[in-house]
Design a protein around this motif. Structure first.
Motif, PDB file in Angstrom:
ATOM      1  N   SER A   1       0.844  -1.199   0.000  1.00 49.51           N
ATOM      2  CA  SER A   1       0.000   0.000   0.000  1.00 49.51           C
ATOM      3  C   SER A   1       0.875   1.243   0.000  1.00 49.51           C
ATOM      4  N   ASP A   2       0.242   2.403  -0.178  1.00 45.65           N
ATOM      5  CA  ASP A   2       0.983   3.665  -0.161  1.00 45.65           C
ATOM      6  C   ASP A   2       0.827   4.382   1.179  1.00 45.65           C
ATOM      7  N   TRP A   3       0.473   3.647   2.233  1.00 43.85           N
ATOM      8  CA  TRP A   3       0.199   4.244   3.536  1.00 43.85           C
ATOM      9  C   TRP A   3       1.362   5.100   4.033  1.00 43.85           C
ATOM     10  N   VAL A   4       2.603   4.650   3.865  1.00 39.14           N
ATOM     11  CA  VAL A   4       3.750   5.396   4.408  1.00 39.14           C
ATOM     12  C   VAL A   4       3.940   6.747   3.732  1.00 39.14           C
ATOM     13  N   HIS A   5       3.365   6.937   2.542  1.00 39.28           N
ATOM     14  CA  HIS A   5       3.528   8.213   1.847  1.00 39.28           C
ATOM     15  C   HIS A   5       2.814   9.349   2.577  1.00 39.28           C
ATOM     16  N   ALA A   6       1.889   9.013   3.468  1.00 37.75           N
ATOM     17  CA  ALA A   6       1.127  10.039   4.186  1.00 37.75           C
ATOM     18  C   ALA A   6       2.010  10.888   5.099  1.00 37.75           C
ATOM     19  N   PHE A   7       3.197  10.392   5.458  1.00 37.28           N
ATOM     20  CA  PHE A   7       4.080  11.138   6.362  1.00 37.28           C
ATOM     21  C   PHE A   7       4.774  12.317   5.673  1.00 37.28           C
ATOM     22  N   THR A   8       4.944  12.237   4.362  1.00 35.29           N
ATOM     23  CA  THR A   8       5.717  13.233   3.640  1.00 35.29           C
ATOM     24  C   THR A   8       5.131  14.635   3.815  1.00 35.29           C
ATOM     25  N   GLY A   9       5.998  15.573   4.187  1.00 39.03           N
ATOM     26  CA  GLY A   9       5.582  16.952   4.339  1.00 39.03           C
ATOM     27  C   GLY A   9       5.267  17.370   5.764  1.00 39.03           C
ATOM     28  N   TYR A  10       5.112  16.413   6.666  1.00 38.12           N
ATOM     29  CA  TYR A  10       4.808  16.746   8.057  1.00 38.12           C
ATOM     30  C   TYR A  10       6.046  17.312   8.748  1.00 38.12           C
TER      31      TYR A  10
END
Length: 214
Positions: A141-150
């Motif tokens: 999944s692409d779940w880990v991409h949600a962290f980018t930019g925080y």
């Protein structure tokens, strides 16, 4: 009877020595190949979480050892890779561990620019349940991409939690422990960076081949 037992014992001993020798030879014949494969995988991970236009060095060749059981999840040194431009640090990729995964340690690498913004996160290894906790893997999944930019606003930044706990990040259906541990590890890595940013360049350099510290 005794002679037969001695003979069988001798045969077993010879078989054991031969097996040990074969294992040793196999290791010697493949260790360079394994090391090269680990190096290629590390470079690929760094390229995914450290945008190439930020730096002009080779981060995999600027490896430091960081130690913090409290924030990096283990008492063992963790590898960190510095990205620089014209000799000035611009970003870092820090290996960290979530020790409270559902099935044990989750090993992660976290990319952070020098102002503290998350550039990317990737999972290095884990033993989470297939079909549930393994959604931390980009192949699933692409779940880990949600962290980018925080960026961490404070050590108590409530956004760094799963939605069930009032945070910003999705939990997985039937598997909340894994994402909760993962988000916590990323948050702790950011806390570590913010608290130690000024001393990171003084950290000891890695010894031996990259990727072999764990």
């Amino acid at each position: 009877m005794i002679a037969s037992m001695k003979k069988n014992g001798l045969l077993l001993a010879l078989f054991g020595f031969a097996s040990a020798g074969l294992v040793s030879l196999t290791y010697e014949g493949t260790k360079d190949q394994i090391a090269e494969q680990q190096k290629r995988q590390l470079i690929a991970n760094l390229q995914e979480i450290l945008p190439a236009d930020l730096y002009d060095n080779e981060p995999h060749n600027d490896c430091r050892l960081l130690t913090s059981e409290q924030y990096l999840g283990t008492s063992s040194p963790q590898q960190a890779f510095l990205a620089s431009h014209s000799g000035e640090p611009v970003a870092i990729a820090i290996e960290t561990t979530a020790p409270d995964g559902y099935n044990g340690d989750i090993h992660i690498i976290v990319g952070i620019n020098w102002s503290g913004k998350l550039l990317g996160v990737r999972t290095l290894s884990h033993n989470e349940t297939p079909g549930l906790g393994d959604l931390i893997d980009t192949r699933r999944s692409d779940w880990v991409h949600a962290f980018t930019g925080y960026r961490l606003e404070s050590d108590k930044d409530k956004r760094f939690g799963v939605k069930r706990d009032g945070g910003d990040f999705d939990q997985f259906t039937g598997a909340t422990i894994t994402p909760r541990a993962y988000v916590g590890a990323v948050k702790n890595t950011l806390i570590y960076f913010n608290q130690n940013k000024d001393s990171l360049l003084l950290a000891p350099r890695c010894q031996g081949e990259i990727g072999d510290q764990q």
